[in-house]
Design a protein around this motif. Structure first.
Motif, PDB file in Angstrom:
ATOM      1  N   LEU A 119       0.808  -1.087  -0.044  1.00 35.45           N
ATOM      2  CA  LEU A 119       0.017  -0.113  -0.232  1.00 35.45           C
ATOM      3  C   LEU A 119       0.941   1.114   0.024  1.00 35.45           C
ATOM      4  O   LEU A 119       1.828   1.133   0.711  1.00 35.45           O
ATOM      5  CB  LEU A 119      -1.027   0.073   1.309  1.00 35.45           C
ATOM      6  N   ALA A 120       0.377   2.412  -0.822  1.00 37.70           N
ATOM      7  CA  ALA A 120       1.267   3.505  -0.683  1.00 37.70           C
ATOM      8  C   ALA A 120       0.313   4.602  -1.155  1.00 37.70           C
ATOM      9  O   ALA A 120      -0.699   4.744  -1.903  1.00 37.70           O
ATOM     10  CB  ALA A 120       2.423   3.267  -2.069  1.00 37.70           C
ATOM     11  N   ASP A 121       0.603   5.861  -0.296  1.00 36.97           N
ATOM     12  CA  ASP A 121      -0.195   6.984  -0.637  1.00 36.97           C
ATOM     13  C   ASP A 121       0.232   7.697  -1.993  1.00 36.97           C
ATOM     14  O   ASP A 121      -0.481   8.253  -2.833  1.00 36.97           O
ATOM     15  CB  ASP A 121      -0.175   8.160   0.662  1.00 36.97           C
ATOM     16  N   ILE A 122       1.491   7.664  -2.464  1.00 35.21           N
ATOM     17  CA  ILE A 122       2.050   8.044  -3.494  1.00 35.21           C
ATOM     18  C   ILE A 122       2.977   7.029  -3.878  1.00 35.21           C
ATOM     19  O   ILE A 122       4.070   6.665  -3.259  1.00 35.21           O
ATOM     20  CB  ILE A 122       3.266   9.596  -3.217  1.00 35.21           C
ATOM     21  N   VAL A 123       2.701   6.774  -5.352  1.00 37.49           N
ATOM     22  CA  VAL A 123       3.541   5.695  -6.227  1.00 37.49           C
ATOM     23  C   VAL A 123       4.369   6.612  -7.121  1.00 37.49           C
ATOM     24  O   VAL A 123       3.709   7.344  -7.930  1.00 37.49           O
ATOM     25  CB  VAL A 123       2.614   4.584  -6.795  1.00 37.49           C
ATOM     26  N   ILE A 124       5.638   6.622  -7.356  1.00 36.19           N
ATOM     27  CA  ILE A 124       6.428   7.393  -8.396  1.00 36.19           C
ATOM     28  C   ILE A 124       7.243   5.962  -9.134  1.00 36.19           C
ATOM     29  O   ILE A 124       7.774   5.233  -8.483  1.00 36.19           O
ATOM     30  CB  ILE A 124       7.429   8.086  -7.581  1.00 36.19           C
ATOM     31  N   ALA A 125       6.909   5.872 -10.484  1.00 33.35           N
ATOM     32  CA  ALA A 125       7.408   4.783 -11.168  1.00 33.35           C
ATOM     33  C   ALA A 125       8.523   5.281 -12.228  1.00 33.35           C
ATOM     34  O   ALA A 125       8.102   6.069 -12.903  1.00 33.35           O
ATOM     35  CB  ALA A 125       6.354   3.853 -11.600  1.00 33.35           C
ATOM     36  N   VAL A 126       9.312   4.230 -12.541  1.00 30.62           N
ATOM     37  CA  VAL A 126      10.092   4.456 -13.638  1.00 30.62           C
ATOM     38  C   VAL A 126       9.418   3.361 -14.635  1.00 30.62           C
ATOM     39  O   VAL A 126       9.406   2.336 -14.515  1.00 30.62           O
ATOM     40  CB  VAL A 126      11.607   4.115 -13.554  1.00 30.62           C
ATOM     41  N   PRO A 127       8.863   3.803 -15.740  1.00 32.87           N
ATOM     42  CA  PRO A 127       8.368   3.033 -16.873  1.00 32.87           C
ATOM     43  C   PRO A 127       9.260   1.749 -17.641  1.00 32.87           C
ATOM     44  O   PRO A 127      10.529   2.132 -17.635  1.00 32.87           O
ATOM     45  CB  PRO A 127       7.364   4.004 -17.814  1.00 32.87           C
ATOM     46  N   PRO A 128       8.527   0.969 -18.240  1.00 33.42           N
ATOM     47  CA  PRO A 128       9.435   0.315 -19.017  1.00 33.42           C
ATOM     48  C   PRO A 128      10.065   0.984 -20.098  1.00 33.42           C
ATOM     49  O   PRO A 128       9.451   1.993 -20.638  1.00 33.42           O
ATOM     50  CB  PRO A 128       8.487  -1.066 -19.529  1.00 33.42           C
ATOM     51  N   HIS A 129      11.159   0.479 -20.447  1.00 32.65           N
ATOM     52  CA  HIS A 129      11.943   0.985 -21.905  1.00 32.65           C
ATOM     53  C   HIS A 129      12.040   0.074 -23.030  1.00 32.65           C
ATOM     54  O   HIS A 129      12.159  -1.000 -22.770  1.00 32.65           O
ATOM     55  CB  HIS A 129      13.153   1.566 -21.524  1.00 32.65           C
ATOM     56  N   ARG A 130      11.731   0.684 -24.421  1.00 32.46           N
ATOM     57  CA  ARG A 130      11.586  -0.253 -25.456  1.00 32.46           C
ATOM     58  C   ARG A 130      12.469   0.486 -26.463  1.00 32.46           C
ATOM     59  O   ARG A 130      12.568   1.777 -26.472  1.00 32.46           O
ATOM     60  CB  ARG A 130      10.447  -0.661 -25.860  1.00 32.46           C
ATOM     61  N   VAL A 131      13.134  -0.096 -27.353  1.00 31.42           N
ATOM     62  CA  VAL A 131      13.594   0.557 -28.660  1.00 31.42           C
ATOM     63  C   VAL A 131      12.322   1.029 -29.440  1.00 31.42           C
ATOM     64  O   VAL A 131      11.372   0.412 -29.799  1.00 31.42           O
ATOM     65  CB  VAL A 131      14.575  -0.455 -29.566  1.00 31.42           C
ATOM     66  N   PRO A 132      12.630   2.351 -29.862  1.00 30.82           N
ATOM     67  CA  PRO A 132      11.508   2.852 -30.774  1.00 30.82           C
ATOM     68  C   PRO A 132      11.089   1.935 -32.093  1.00 30.82           C
ATOM     69  O   PRO A 132      12.154   1.167 -32.532  1.00 30.82           O
ATOM     70  CB  PRO A 132      12.242   4.149 -31.371  1.00 30.82           C
ATOM     71  N   LYS A 133       9.730   1.641 -32.068  1.00 27.95           N
ATOM     72  CA  LYS A 133       9.323   0.858 -32.952  1.00 27.95           C
ATOM     73  C   LYS A 133       9.805   1.113 -34.537  1.00 27.95           C
ATOM     74  O   LYS A 133       9.973   0.004 -35.345  1.00 27.95           O
ATOM     75  CB  LYS A 133       7.632   0.899 -33.192  1.00 27.95           C
ATOM     76  N   VAL A 134      10.054   2.438 -34.916  1.00 26.05           N
ATOM     77  CA  VAL A 134      10.435   2.694 -36.357  1.00 26.05           C
ATOM     78  C   VAL A 134      12.008   1.992 -36.460  1.00 26.05           C
ATOM     79  O   VAL A 134      12.071   1.616 -37.576  1.00 26.05           O
ATOM     80  CB  VAL A 134      10.335   4.029 -36.671  1.00 26.05           C
ATOM     81  N   LEU A 135      12.764   1.754 -35.498  1.00 20.88           N
ATOM     82  CA  LEU A 135      13.987   1.191 -35.621  1.00 20.88           C
ATOM     83  C   LEU A 135      13.906  -0.351 -35.797  1.00 20.88           C
ATOM     84  O   LEU A 135      14.648  -0.857 -36.376  1.00 20.88           O
ATOM     85  CB  LEU A 135      14.741   1.440 -34.445  1.00 20.88           C
ATOM     86  N   VAL A 136      12.898  -0.930 -35.243  1.00 21.43           N
ATOM     87  CA  VAL A 136      12.523  -2.310 -35.415  1.00 21.43           C
ATOM     88  C   VAL A 136      12.068  -2.477 -36.876  1.00 21.43           C
ATOM     89  O   VAL A 136      12.448  -3.553 -37.657  1.00 21.43           O
ATOM     90  CB  VAL A 136      11.439  -2.859 -34.365  1.00 21.43           C
ATOM     91  N   GLN A 137      11.136  -1.697 -37.309  1.00 18.11           N
ATOM     92  CA  GLN A 137      10.516  -1.715 -38.577  1.00 18.11           C
ATOM     93  C   GLN A 137      11.350  -1.436 -39.795  1.00 18.11           C
ATOM     94  O   GLN A 137      11.197  -2.035 -40.655  1.00 18.11           O
ATOM     95  CB  GLN A 137       9.218  -1.066 -38.665  1.00 18.11           C
ATOM     96  N   SER A 138      12.602  -0.773 -39.396  1.00 22.37           N
ATOM     97  CA  SER A 138      13.473  -0.622 -40.352  1.00 22.37           C
ATOM     98  C   SER A 138      14.744  -1.581 -40.395  1.00 22.37           C
ATOM     99  O   SER A 138      15.495  -1.445 -41.222  1.00 22.37           O
ATOM    100  CB  SER A 138      13.814   0.830 -39.988  1.00 22.37           C
ATOM    101  N   GLY A 139      14.654  -2.527 -39.437  1.00 27.59           N
ATOM    102  CA  GLY A 139      15.608  -3.452 -39.660  1.00 27.59           C
ATOM    103  C   GLY A 139      16.957  -3.244 -39.044  1.00 27.59           C
ATOM    104  O   GLY A 139      17.914  -3.767 -39.144  1.00 27.59           O
ATOM    105  N   LEU A 140      17.091  -1.992 -38.150  1.00 30.38           N
ATOM    106  CA  LEU A 140      18.013  -1.497 -37.501  1.00 30.38           C
ATOM    107  C   LEU A 140      18.150  -2.237 -35.924  1.00 30.38           C
ATOM    108  O   LEU A 140      19.021  -2.200 -35.465  1.00 30.38           O
ATOM    109  CB  LEU A 140      17.990   0.107 -37.196  1.00 30.38           C
ATOM    110  N   ALA A 141      16.998  -2.583 -35.485  1.00 31.29           N
ATOM    111  CA  ALA A 141      17.003  -3.418 -34.293  1.00 31.29           C
ATOM    112  C   ALA A 141      15.827  -4.593 -34.190  1.00 31.29           C
ATOM    113  O   ALA A 141      15.035  -4.584 -35.295  1.00 31.29           O
ATOM    114  CB  ALA A 141      16.674  -2.495 -33.245  1.00 31.29           C
ATOM    115  N   GLN A 142      16.056  -5.643 -33.353  1.00 27.61           N
ATOM    116  CA  GLN A 142      15.330  -6.632 -33.345  1.00 27.61           C
ATOM    117  C   GLN A 142      14.433  -6.237 -32.293  1.00 27.61           C
ATOM    118  O   GLN A 142      14.347  -5.353 -31.182  1.00 27.61           O
ATOM    119  CB  GLN A 142      15.899  -7.967 -32.988  1.00 27.61           C
ATOM    120  N   GLU A 143      13.135  -6.883 -32.335  1.00 29.93           N
ATOM    121  CA  GLU A 143      11.984  -6.825 -31.449  1.00 29.93           C
ATOM    122  C   GLU A 143      12.479  -7.291 -30.076  1.00 29.93           C
ATOM    123  O   GLU A 143      13.374  -8.384 -29.870  1.00 29.93           O
ATOM    124  CB  GLU A 143      10.860  -7.759 -31.713  1.00 29.93           C
ATOM    125  N   ASN A 144      12.047  -6.287 -28.975  1.00 20.82           N
ATOM    126  CA  ASN A 144      12.730  -6.612 -27.616  1.00 20.82           C
ATOM    127  C   ASN A 144      14.153  -6.679 -27.563  1.00 20.82           C
ATOM    128  O   ASN A 144      14.864  -7.234 -26.716  1.00 20.82           O
ATOM    129  CB  ASN A 144      12.066  -8.050 -27.105  1.00 20.82           C
TER     130      ASN A 144
END
Length: 378
Positions: A234-259
């Motif tokens: 339980l917490a009154d205030i939750v401060i979070a660092v969200p998940p990070h991913r490579v930008p989709k355009v770099l995967v779609q362009s073949g510069l990176a693999q998914e995940n």
């Protein structure tokens, strides 16, 4: 004539653009793409968090770069043909002789169910709302959550906790507030080594900030956080660092693999495509111990320096340079003090990382770090 495209106006993109435009005047052309029209440093958000600075004091208009001769394109990049060095936006198509990919890491809070029940530490507008929330907060529990790895600026959530501790102590209410960090990491900043991780844990303990490693978030609900290990808090205030991913355009362009991330040559930052380079948080460089180089602005900047200088050397003639995997950052701990972390990350078998004691001099260095970059870039 050479035409150079830089995708992304963060640490890496701004550094590369400024170095290139200084040495390559017309007829050479430097294009900088970013759908945003403003820039701010991630480290500056934490000053906004605790009321030391306002949004207006940390946000900088990119349009000033035009006066230097840099061509600005404020459109979303929808496709990259890396083989032919073509960049497509919603409205146009551009062809380059050299490409520098500096698109950073995409924040994907939508991966965590109910994430909007907390405050996103890496979103300026959310940080502004968080500042408003803590202004009159006098009693309760605050949880800082690191959802997954990797994430940019690894010390940032710990720095946020230290600065919040200082914020509440100045208001004489800290004794009524319980603070804790829950992280997917096995220890604080794993790439810095076990010894430095223990130092950070000791610093947290001295400030009575509880620490829970290897806690991976499953779901956020209003005032409650659920973890994969079956625990919930339980917490009154939750401060979070969200998940990070490579930008989709770099995967779609073949510069990176998914995940995954964009793989580059560790010495010259070139991708698998000739004269196409990538710098900063969108990349991955494996270290001798199997870990990855941290995602941090200081490395994006250093990588961009190497890429820009080497492009200039190719065009005008001259010696090329190599990236050495060295960098330093500052972690504010309250009381007008900061620690300095110096790392040689390409050392074998493990990176050599030194964490200095907190003092006022390092705090001044941190302030100068931001100020000097803004003066240089804008």
């Amino acid at each position: 004539m050479a035409k150079i495209g830089i995708l992304g106006a963060g640490f890496g993109g701004l550094e590369a653009a400024n170095i290139l435009i200084k040495d390559l005047k017309l007829p050479h052309e430097i294009y900088l793409f970013d759908k945003r029209r403003e820039f701010y440093m991630g480290l500056s958000k934490l000053w906004v968090l605790v009321g030391k600075k306002s949004k207006d004091e940390i946000v900088h208009d990119l349009s000033g770069l035009k006066k230097k001769g840099i061509f600005l394109v404020h459109e979303e990049i929808v496709k990259i043909d890396a083989q032919n060095k073509r960049v497509y936006t919603l409205n146009d198509e551009y062809v380059f002789d050299y490409l520098i990919i500096a698109l950073g890491a995409a924040l994907t809070p939508e991966q965590i169910s109910g994430f909007n029940n907390g405050f996103n530490l890496y979103d300026l507008e959310q940080v502004i709302k968080l500042n408003e929330r803590i202004e009159n907060f006098e009693k309760g529990k605050i949880a800082v959550i690191i959802c997954s790895m990797p994430f940019k600026c690894p010390p940032a959530p710990y720095e946020a906790a230290f600065m919040l501790d200082d914020f509440f102590r100045e208001r004489a209410v800290r004794q009524n507030i319980k603070m804790a960090i829950f992280t997917a990491e096995p220890q604080p900043i794993p790439v810095a080594g076990k010894e430095n991780g223990e130092i950070v844990k000791e610093m947290l303990a001295k400030k009575k900030i509880d620490y829970f490693p290897s806690y991976k978030v499953k779901e956020f609900k209003q005032g409650k956080v659920f973890f994969d290990n079956g625990q919930d808090i339980l917490a009154d205030i939750v401060i979070a660092v969200p998940p990070h991913r490579v930008p989709k355009v770099l995967v779609q362009s073949g510069l990176a693999q998914e995940n995954s991330w964009v793989e580059v040559n560790s010495e010259n930052l070139q991708t698998k495509f000739e004269n196409v380079f990538a710098v900063g948080d969108c990349t991955t460089i494996k270290l001798a111990n199997g870990m990855a180089l941290p995602k941090a602005g200081i490395f994006a900047e250093a990588e961009a320096q190497i890429v820009a200088k080497n492009i200039i050397a190719k065009i005008k003639g001259g010696k090329t340079e190599i990236f050495k995997g060295e960098g330093a950052c500052f972690v504010e701990v309250g009381d007008g003090k900061a620690t300095q972390t110096d790392g040689k990350f390409f050392e074998k078998p493990n990176p050599v990382v030194n964490l200095t004691e907190a003092n006022e001099e390092n705090y001044e260095k941190k302030i100068d770090f931001e100020r000097s970059r803004i003066l240089r870039w804008f």
